[in-house]
Design an enzyme around this catalytic site. Structure first.
Site, PDB file in Angstrom:
ATOM      1  CE1 TYR A 135      61.719  27.530 -21.283  1.00 33.14           C
ATOM      2  CE2 TYR A 135      59.377  27.349 -21.650  1.00 33.14           C
ATOM      3  CZ  TYR A 135      60.442  27.513 -20.794  1.00 33.14           C
ATOM      4  OH  TYR A 135      60.210  27.666 -19.456  1.00 33.14           O
ATOM      5  CE  LYS A 185      68.211  39.481 -14.003  1.00 32.60           C
ATOM      6  NZ  LYS A 185      68.069  39.973 -12.608  1.00 32.60           N
ATOM      7  CG  ASP A 217      65.648  40.178 -10.206  1.00 37.12           C
ATOM      8  OD1 ASP A 217      64.995  40.821 -11.058  1.00 37.12           O
ATOM      9  OD2 ASP A 217      66.786  40.536  -9.841  1.00 37.12           O
ATOM     10  CG  ASP A 241      57.288  27.344 -17.657  1.00 39.99           C
ATOM     11  OD1 ASP A 241      56.354  26.939 -16.940  1.00 39.99           O
ATOM     12  OD2 ASP A 241      58.095  26.592 -18.212  1.00 39.99           O
ATOM     13  CG  ASP A 245      53.701  26.454 -12.611  1.00 35.14           C
ATOM     14  OD1 ASP A 245      52.783  26.710 -13.425  1.00 35.14           O
ATOM     15  OD2 ASP A 245      54.268  25.348 -12.559  1.00 35.14           O
TER      16      ASP A 245
END
Ligand code: NAD
Length: 346
Positions: A135, A185, A217, A241, A245
Site C-alpha cells: 500500500y 506468502k 491462501d 486487510d 474482514d
C-alpha cells in the site's frame, strides 16, 4: 485522562454517543473533547482532517472514532474525501498496529454464515501491520516495450517493521492463549520470506508463545474451515486487510466488531470496523456494540483500566445472552435501546 471524540459521518455519531455513555458509567474521571472529522469536517471546515482535529488527536490520551464516509463527497478530489481522515490520522500518529478481535458471543452462533458449532468456537485476534507493505510502496502506470499499459505497486517490508509488529503479536498472544500464527506468502514472495525469517528470530524472546507459520491462501481456508484453531494471527497490511474482514464475517454482524490502531507507546485510535453505513444513518437502527466494544479496548490498551474493560465486555455478552438484538442481528431494538441495555447490565 483526555479522550478525543471524533464521531465522523453517518452512523458514527449515533454509535459513539452510546460508547461515550458506557465509558462515562464505568470511568467517570475521563474528559471528552469532541471534534469534526471526515465529511462532517469537510462541510464545516473544508478539510476531512482539519488542523484542530489533528491537534486534539495528538493531545489526547486516546481517540474514540466513529466512522467516516459521506456520499455527498463522492465527487471530491481524493485528498479531500472523508476516508482520507483515517489514513491521515494513522500516518500522523504513527499508528502501525491494528488489532481486530473477533469472537462469537453466546446466543449469536446462528448469525454467522458458518455452521453454528464452527462459528461458536471463534475467539481470535488479528494483528495487522498498518504502515507498510504494497500500500505504501512506489506505485504507478507505465508503458510496456510494446506500448501496452502496465500498473505496478512495489511490495516491501524492512526487518525493523516486521520485528515491531511481530512483538505486538507475541505480546498479545502471551496475554491470551499463548499461540501465534504468522501469515505470509513465503513460498512465492521475497518480502514474505524476510517476514518469516524475522518473526522466527523474534520468537526467541517469547519462549512461552507457540509460533506457527501459514501461507495466506491456507489461512483463508482455515478461517472458514476451523476458525477455532486460531488464537492470535499476525500478518502484513495487505493480507491483514483481507483476512480481518473475512474473520469479521465469520462471527455474524459487522456491527459487533471493534478495533484498535496503536502506536509504539500504546496510544491508540479505537473504532468499530464498520463504515458510516449511509443506508441506515439517521434511522436509529445501527448496532452500537462495535463502538462500545471499541471503548472497552481503549480502556484496556491505552488507559490501563483492564477491570473496567472487562466490565463492559461482560455487560455486552450479558445483554446479547438476554436476547437483545438490533436489526442487523434479526431484532428490532434501536441504537439507543441496545445502548441502554448494556448500561443496565453494567
Ligand atoms: P459500511 O460498513 O458502512 O456498511 C456495510 C453494510 O453494513 C451496510 O448495509 C450497513 O447498513 C451495515 N452496517 C454497518 N455498520 C452497521 C452497524 N453498526 N449496525 C448495523 N448495520 C451496519 O460499509 P460501506 O457501505 O462499504 O461504506 C459506507 C461508507 O463508509 C463509505 O464511504 C466507506 O468508504 C466508509 N467506510 C469507512 C470506514 C472507517 O471509517 N474506518 C470503514 C469502512 C467503510
Amino acid at each position: 485522562m483526555l479522550i478525543a471524540l471524533l464521531p465522523g459521518d453517518g452512523i458514527g455519531p449515533e454509535v459513539t454517543a452510546q460508547a461515550r455513555a458506557v465509558l462515562e458509567a464505568v470511568a467517570p474521571g475521563l474528559v471528552f473533547e469532541e471534534a469534526a472529522v471526515g465529511g462532517a469536517a469537510y462541510h464545516a471546515e473544508g478539510h476531512p482532517l482539519p488542523p484542530t482535529t489533528l491537534d486534539l488527536a495528538r493531545r489526547a490520551d486516546a481517540i474514540l472514532f466513529g466512522a467516516v464516509g459521506d456520499p455527498s463527497c463522492d465527487g471530491l478530489e481524493r485528498r479531500l474525501r472523508p476516508e482520507q481522515a483515517i489514513l491521515g490520522l494513522r500516518r500522523e500518529l504513527g499508528l502501525f498496529a491494528n488489532l481486530r478481535p473477533a469472537r462469537t458471543f453466546a446466543g449469536l452462533e446462528d448469525a454467522s454464515a458458518l455452521r453454528p458449532e464452527v462459528a461458536g468456537a471463534i475467539d481470535l485476534l488479528i494483528v495487522r501491520e498498518l504502515n507498510g507493505d504494497v500500500y505504501f510502496g512506489e506505485k504507478g502506470r507505465r508503458a510496456t516495450a510494446d506500448g501496452r499499459r502496465e500498473g505496478y505497486d512495489i511490495m516491501s517490508y524492512d526487518e525493523d517493521e516486521v520485528a515491531r509488529i511481530a512483538r505486538t503479536g507475541f505480546e498479545a498472544a502471551a496475554k491470551r492463549r499463548g499461540r501465534l500464527c504468522s501469515v505470509d506468502k513465503a513460498n512465492v514472495l521475497e518480502t514474505s520470506q524476510l517476514w518469516r525469517d524475522v518473526v522466527t528470530e523474534v520468537a526467541a524472546d517469547y519462549p512461552h508463545v507457540t509460533l506457527e507459520h501459514l501461507y495466506v491462501d491456507n489461512a483463508a481456508m482455515q478461517l472458514v474451515r476451523a476458525p477455532g484453531q486460531f488464537d492470535v494471527i499476525v500478518t502484513g497490511n495487505l493480507f491483514g486487510d483481507i483476512l480481518s474482514d473475512q474473520a469479521s464475517m465469520c462471527v455474524g454482524s459487522i456491527g459487533l466488531l471493534p478495533s484498535a490502531s496503536l502506536d509504539s507507546a500504546g496510544k491508540g485510535l479505537y473504532e468499530p470496523i464498520h463504515g458510516s453505513a449511509p443506508d441506515i444513518a439517521g434511522q436509529g437502527k445501527a448496532n452500537p456494540l462495535a463502538a462500545i466494544l471499541s471503548a472497552a479496548m481503549m480502556l484496556r490498551h491505552s488507559l490501563a483500566m483492564p477491570a473496567e474493560a472487562d466490565r463492559i465486555e461482560a455487560a455486552v455478552a450479558a445483554t446479547l445472552a438476554g436476547g437483545a438484538r438490533t436489526a442487523d442481528l434479526g431484532g428490532a431494538l434501536s441504537t439507543d435501546e441496545m445502548g441502554a441495555g448494556v448500561l443496565a447490565a453494567l
